[in-house]
Design an enzyme around this catalytic site. Structure first.
Site, PDB file in Angstrom:
ATOM      1  N   ASP A  13       0.814  -1.222   0.000  1.00  0.00           N
ATOM      2  CA  ASP A  13       0.000   0.000   0.000  1.00  0.00           C
ATOM      3  C   ASP A  13       0.842   1.264   0.000  1.00  0.00           C
ATOM      4  OD1 ASP A  13      -2.208  -1.707   0.110  1.00  0.00           O
ATOM      5  OD2 ASP A  13      -2.148  -1.733   2.308  1.00  0.00           O
ATOM      6  N   LYS A  16       1.829   2.068  -5.202  1.00  0.00           N
ATOM      7  CA  LYS A  16       2.370   1.502  -6.438  1.00  0.00           C
ATOM      8  C   LYS A  16       1.440   1.739  -7.623  1.00  0.00           C
ATOM      9  CE  LYS A  16       2.412  -2.495  -4.333  1.00  0.00           C
ATOM     10  NZ  LYS A  16       2.118  -2.071  -2.947  1.00  0.00           N
ATOM     11  N   GLY A  40      -4.544  -4.394  -3.763  1.00  0.00           N
ATOM     12  CA  GLY A  40      -5.535  -3.373  -4.116  1.00  0.00           C
ATOM     13  C   GLY A  40      -4.754  -2.132  -4.489  1.00  0.00           C
ATOM     14  N   HIS A  41      -4.757  -1.793  -5.772  1.00  0.00           N
ATOM     15  CA  HIS A  41      -3.957  -0.661  -6.257  1.00  0.00           C
ATOM     16  C   HIS A  41      -4.896   0.463  -6.704  1.00  0.00           C
ATOM     17  CE1 HIS A  41      -0.372  -3.547  -7.214  1.00  0.00           C
ATOM     18  NE2 HIS A  41      -0.722  -3.542  -5.947  1.00  0.00           N
TER      19      HIS A  41
HETATM   20  P1  GDP Z   1      -0.773   0.266  -3.601  1.00  0.00           P
HETATM   21  O1  GDP Z   1      -1.351  -1.014  -3.107  1.00  0.00           O
HETATM   22  O2  GDP Z   1       0.701   0.356  -3.350  1.00  0.00           O
HETATM   23  O3  GDP Z   1      -1.111   0.577  -5.031  1.00  0.00           O
HETATM   24  O4  GDP Z   1      -1.426   1.417  -2.704  1.00  0.00           O
HETATM   25  P2  GDP Z   1      -3.001   1.538  -2.298  1.00  0.00           P
HETATM   26  O5  GDP Z   1      -3.761   1.989  -3.479  1.00  0.00           O
HETATM   27  O6  GDP Z   1      -3.437   0.325  -1.596  1.00  0.00           O
HETATM   28  O7  GDP Z   1      -2.913   2.654  -1.176  1.00  0.00           O
HETATM   29  C1  GDP Z   1      -2.394   3.922  -1.442  1.00  0.00           C
HETATM   30  C2  GDP Z   1      -3.488   4.947  -1.107  1.00  0.00           C
HETATM   31  O8  GDP Z   1      -2.905   6.229  -1.028  1.00  0.00           O
HETATM   32  C3  GDP Z   1      -4.547   5.064  -2.187  1.00  0.00           C
HETATM   33  O9  GDP Z   1      -5.755   5.429  -1.578  1.00  0.00           O
HETATM   34  C4  GDP Z   1      -4.028   6.191  -3.070  1.00  0.00           C
HETATM   35  O10 GDP Z   1      -5.060   6.872  -3.764  1.00  0.00           O
HETATM   36  C5  GDP Z   1      -3.420   7.089  -2.043  1.00  0.00           C
HETATM   37  N1  GDP Z   1      -2.261   7.881  -2.471  1.00  0.00           N
HETATM   38  C6  GDP Z   1      -1.248   7.540  -3.335  1.00  0.00           C
HETATM   39  N2  GDP Z   1      -0.314   8.504  -3.361  1.00  0.00           N
HETATM   40  C7  GDP Z   1      -0.737   9.487  -2.514  1.00  0.00           C
HETATM   41  C8  GDP Z   1      -0.188  10.729  -2.082  1.00  0.00           C
HETATM   42  O11 GDP Z   1       0.894  11.129  -2.477  1.00  0.00           O
HETATM   43  N3  GDP Z   1      -0.919  11.448  -1.171  1.00  0.00           N
HETATM   44  C9  GDP Z   1      -2.112  11.013  -0.685  1.00  0.00           C
HETATM   45  N4  GDP Z   1      -2.729  11.784   0.202  1.00  0.00           N
HETATM   46  N5  GDP Z   1      -2.662   9.852  -1.064  1.00  0.00           N
HETATM   47  C10 GDP Z   1      -1.975   9.088  -1.954  1.00  0.00           C
HETATM   48  P1  IMO Z   2      -0.857  -4.242  -2.251  1.00  0.00           P
HETATM   49  O1  IMO Z   2      -0.392  -4.781  -3.592  1.00  0.00           O
HETATM   50  C1  IMO Z   2      -0.941  -4.710   2.086  1.00  0.00           C
HETATM   51  C2  IMO Z   2      -0.951  -8.773   3.693  1.00  0.00           C
HETATM   52  C3  IMO Z   2      -2.216  -9.177   4.404  1.00  0.00           C
HETATM   53  C4  IMO Z   2      -1.641 -10.132   5.436  1.00  0.00           C
HETATM   54  C5  IMO Z   2      -0.542 -10.840   4.671  1.00  0.00           C
HETATM   55  C6  IMO Z   2      -0.927 -12.191   4.093  1.00  0.00           C
HETATM   56  O2  IMO Z   2      -2.163  -3.563  -2.287  1.00  0.00           O
HETATM   57  O3  IMO Z   2       0.239  -3.446  -1.613  1.00  0.00           O
HETATM   58  P2  IMO Z   2      -2.442 -12.878   2.005  1.00  0.00           P
HETATM   59  O4  IMO Z   2      -3.899 -12.597   1.731  1.00  0.00           O
HETATM   60  O5  IMO Z   2      -1.511 -12.374   0.958  1.00  0.00           O
HETATM   61  O6  IMO Z   2      -2.189 -14.318   2.345  1.00  0.00           O
HETATM   62  O7  IMO Z   2      -2.159 -12.070   3.377  1.00  0.00           O
HETATM   63  O8  IMO Z   2      -0.173  -9.957   3.622  1.00  0.00           O
HETATM   64  N1  IMO Z   2      -1.132  -8.265   2.299  1.00  0.00           N
HETATM   65  C7  IMO Z   2      -1.088  -6.976   1.971  1.00  0.00           C
HETATM   66  N2  IMO Z   2      -0.952  -5.881   2.740  1.00  0.00           N
HETATM   67  N3  IMO Z   2      -1.026  -4.574   0.747  1.00  0.00           N
HETATM   68  C8  IMO Z   2      -1.129  -5.667  -0.036  1.00  0.00           C
HETATM   69  O9  IMO Z   2      -1.112  -5.595  -1.387  1.00  0.00           O
HETATM   70  C9  IMO Z   2      -1.203  -6.940   0.566  1.00  0.00           C
HETATM   71  N4  IMO Z   2      -1.347  -8.195   0.095  1.00  0.00           N
HETATM   72  C10 IMO Z   2      -1.288  -8.999   1.174  1.00  0.00           C
HETATM   73  O10 IMO Z   2      -2.858  -8.083   4.980  1.00  0.00           O
HETATM   74  O11 IMO Z   2      -1.061  -9.404   6.483  1.00  0.00           O
HETATM   75 MG    MG Z   3      -2.858  -1.701  -1.825  1.00  0.00          MG
END
Ligand code: GDP
Ligand code: IMO
Ligand code: MG
Length: 431
Positions: A13, A16, A40-41
C-alpha cells in the site's frame, strides 16, 4: 528505451498503483508479475477513483499491451468483474491489448474457503490474510496439484484436475470444520468464467521476451511489499509469494540483465494491514494523524491500516534486496501539520544497538526503535508541482531521506491524483 520493475519497499500500500499509472505513459507494455487479488492498487484520474486487484494499473492509457504474467495467482471471479470494470473505463476501446498468461495458477473457491477456515482456527495468532485464497492456491502450485489457466479453459482437463484434487482438499476443509465441495458444485460457474477469460489467454512470457528483443519498454508492476516477501519478509506474517524485484524475472521468464531500473515505492511513513511485528508502530496522536489524514484503510479489505514512523533500518534492507536504482516517495502531503517527524535509524534489541532487521518475528516484536527527528511543516503541499517550490523543511526532509537511504528520490507524490506528482527525474530516462 528501458525495462523497469516497480516494487513496494514496506508492507504494501505504498502507492504503487498511482506510480504505475504515471509510468505507463513511457512504456509499451505493462505486466503484473506476482501476487493475486490480495492486492488493491488505487488510481485517481480526473477526480475518479479506480481500484485494481489483478488487471495492471496501466489500463487507463492507450495503445499499450496490458498483461497478467505467469506468476500471478488468478481469481477468475475477480478477474471477470475487473475486465468488465476496465471495459467501462474504455480499456479495450483505446487500442490496448489485454493478455492473460496461460501459465497463471487459478484461485478456486475452495482455496478461499481453506484460507478462511485456517484463519478462523488460528484465532488470535492469525496472519490477518486478505482471505483471497492466496496461500492455499500457491501451496497447490508448489505441491504440483494446482489448476492453471490452460487447464481451466479446457472443460475435460478441469474436471479431471478437480476430481484428482478434491478428496485431499476436502479432508482439510472437514478438519477445519468447513463444508466439503464437489466438482459439481464448482464446475458450472468455473466453466462460465473460463469462457469469459478465454479470449485473452496468451503466452505472456514469450510476448514479453519478444518485446524486449525488439527494444520496446516493459514496465513490471509488483504487488504487496518487500517486508511481506515469503523468504525475506517478517515470516510467518507475510504473503505466500516472492515480492522482491527479482521475482519479475523468475515469474515472467527473462534474464536479470534485461532490467535497466528498479524503482522502490516508499510511503513517507509506514503502514501495515494484518498481524505481525511493526517496530515503529504508533499508538498516539501522531499515529491517529497519519491514519486519518492518510485515509489509511485497506483497498482490498477495508480494514484500518496500522500506522507508524518511517523505518530507515528496514528500508535499507528492502532497497538492497530489490537492487533499487531510485525511489518514489509517496503521501508526503500527509505529513503536513506535524510538529516533528521521526525516522528510525537503528534498533535496540535486548539492550544492544543493532542495524539490521532480525529474521525472527518474536525478536522483531522486542525491538525498540532509535529515532532521529527533524522539524515538520504546517503548509499544505498538495498544490505544489515543482520541487524547488516546496517549503524548506520539506526539501530538508527529502534530502535527509536521500542521505539516510543512499538513493535518489526521482518522484515525489503529494496527493492521490495523477497530477499531484513532482517528477524530479524520469526513472525511465535514468535507465
Ligand atoms: P498500492 O497497493 O501500493 O497501489 O497502494 P493503495 O492503493 O493500496 O494505497 C495507497 C493509497 O494512497 C490510495 O488510496 C491512493 O489513492 C493514495 N495515495 C497515493 N499517493 C498518494 C499521495 O501522495 N498522497 C495522498 N494523500 N494519497 C496518496
Ligand atoms: P498491495 O499490492 C498490504 C498482507 C495481508 C496479510 C498478509 C498475508 O495492495 O500493496 P495474504 O492474503 O496475501 O495471504 O495475506 O499480507 N497483504 C497486503 N498488505 N497490501 C497488499 O497488497 C497486501 N497483500 C497482502 O494483509 O497481512
Ligand atoms: Mg494496496
Amino acid at each position: 528505451m528501458a525495462n523497469m520493475i516497480v516494487v513496494g519497499t514496506q508492507w504494501g500500500d505504498e502507492g504503487k498503483g498511482k506510480l504505475i499509472d504515471i509510468l505507463t505513459e513511457f512504456a509499451d507494455m505493462v505486466v503484473r508479475f506476482q501476487g493475486g487479488a490480495n492486492a488493491g492498487h488505487t488510481l485517481e484520474v480526473d477526480g475518479k477513483q479506480l481500484i485494481t486487484h489483478l488487471v495492471p494499473s496501466g489500463l487507463l492509457h492507450e495503445g499499450k499491451r496490458i498483461a497478467i504474467g505467469p506468476g500471478v495467482v488468478l481469481d477468475p471471479e475477480t478477474l471477470v468483474s475487473e475486465i468488465e470494470l476496465a471495459g467501462e473505463h474504455g480499456m479495450l476501446e483505446r487500442g490496448n491489448e489485454f493478455l492473460l498468461s496461460h501459465r497463471a495458477h487459478v484461485v478456486m473457491p475452495y482455496h478461499r474457503a481453506l484460507d478462511a477456515a485456517r484463519e478462523s482456527a488460528k484465532g488470535k495468532s492469525k496472519i490477518g490474510t486478505t482471505l483471497r485464497g492466496i496461500g492455499p492456491c500457491l501451496e497447490d502450485k508448489v505441491a504440483r496439484t494446482g489448476i492453471r489457466v490452460s487447464d481451466m479453459i479446457d472443460k475435460d482437463i478441469l474436471r479431471r484436475k478437480l476430481d484428482a484434487r478434491l478428496p485431499e482438499l476436502n479432508a482439510l476443509l472437514v478438519h477445519y470444520g468447513a463444508e466439503p465441495v464437489t466438482a459439481e458444485d464448482i464446475l458450472p460457474r468455473q466453466n462460465e468464467l473460463a469462457e469469459k477469460i478465454a479470449p485473452f489467454v496468451a503466452d505472456v512470457g514469450e510476448i514479453v521476451r519478444k518485446e524486449m528483443e525488439r527494444g520496446r519498454s516493459v514496465l513490471f508492476e509488483g504487488a504487496q511489499g518487500t517486508l511481506l516477501d515469503i523468504d525475506h519478509g517478517t515470516y510467518p506474517f507475510v504473503t505466500s509469494s516472492n515480492t522482491v524485484s527479482a521475482a519479475a524475472c523468475t515469474s515472467v521468464g527473462f534474464g536479470p540483465g534485461k532490467i535497466d531500473a528498479v524503482v522502490g515505492v516508499t510511503k513517507a511513513y509506514t503502514t501495515r494491514v494484518g498481524s505481525g511485528p511493526f517496530p515503529t508502530e504508533l499508538d498516539d496522536a501522531d499515529g491517529q494523524h497519519l491514519q486519518k489524514k492518510g485515509g489509511e484503510f485497506g483497498a482490498t479489505t477495508g480494514r484500518p491500516r496500522r500506522c507508524g514512523w518511517l523505518d530507515a533500518v528496514a528500508l535499507r534492507y528492502t532497497l538492497a534486496l530489490n537492487g533499487c536504482t531510485s525511489l518514489c516517495l509517496t503521501k508526503l502531503d500527509v505529513l503536513s501539520g506535524m510538529e516533528k517527524i521521526k525516522v528510525a535509524v537503528a534498533y535496540r534489541l535486548d539492550g544492544e544497538e543493532i542495524h539490521s532487521l532480525p529474521a525472527d518475528s518474536q525478536a522483531i516484536e522486542r525491538i525498540e526503535p532509535v529515532y532521529e527527528e527533524v522539524d515538520g511543516w504546517q503548509e499544505d503541499i498538495q498544490e505544489i508541482r515543482e520541487k524547488d517550490a516546496l517549503p524548506k523543511p520539506v526539501l530538508h526532509y527529502i534530502k535527509w531521506l536521500e542521505s539516510l537511504l543512499n538513493l535518489p528520490i526521482d518522484i515525489v507524490s503529494v496527493g492521490p491524483g495523477r497530477g499531484e506528482t513532482l517528477m524530479v527525474q524520469n526513472p525511465f530516462r535514468r535507465g
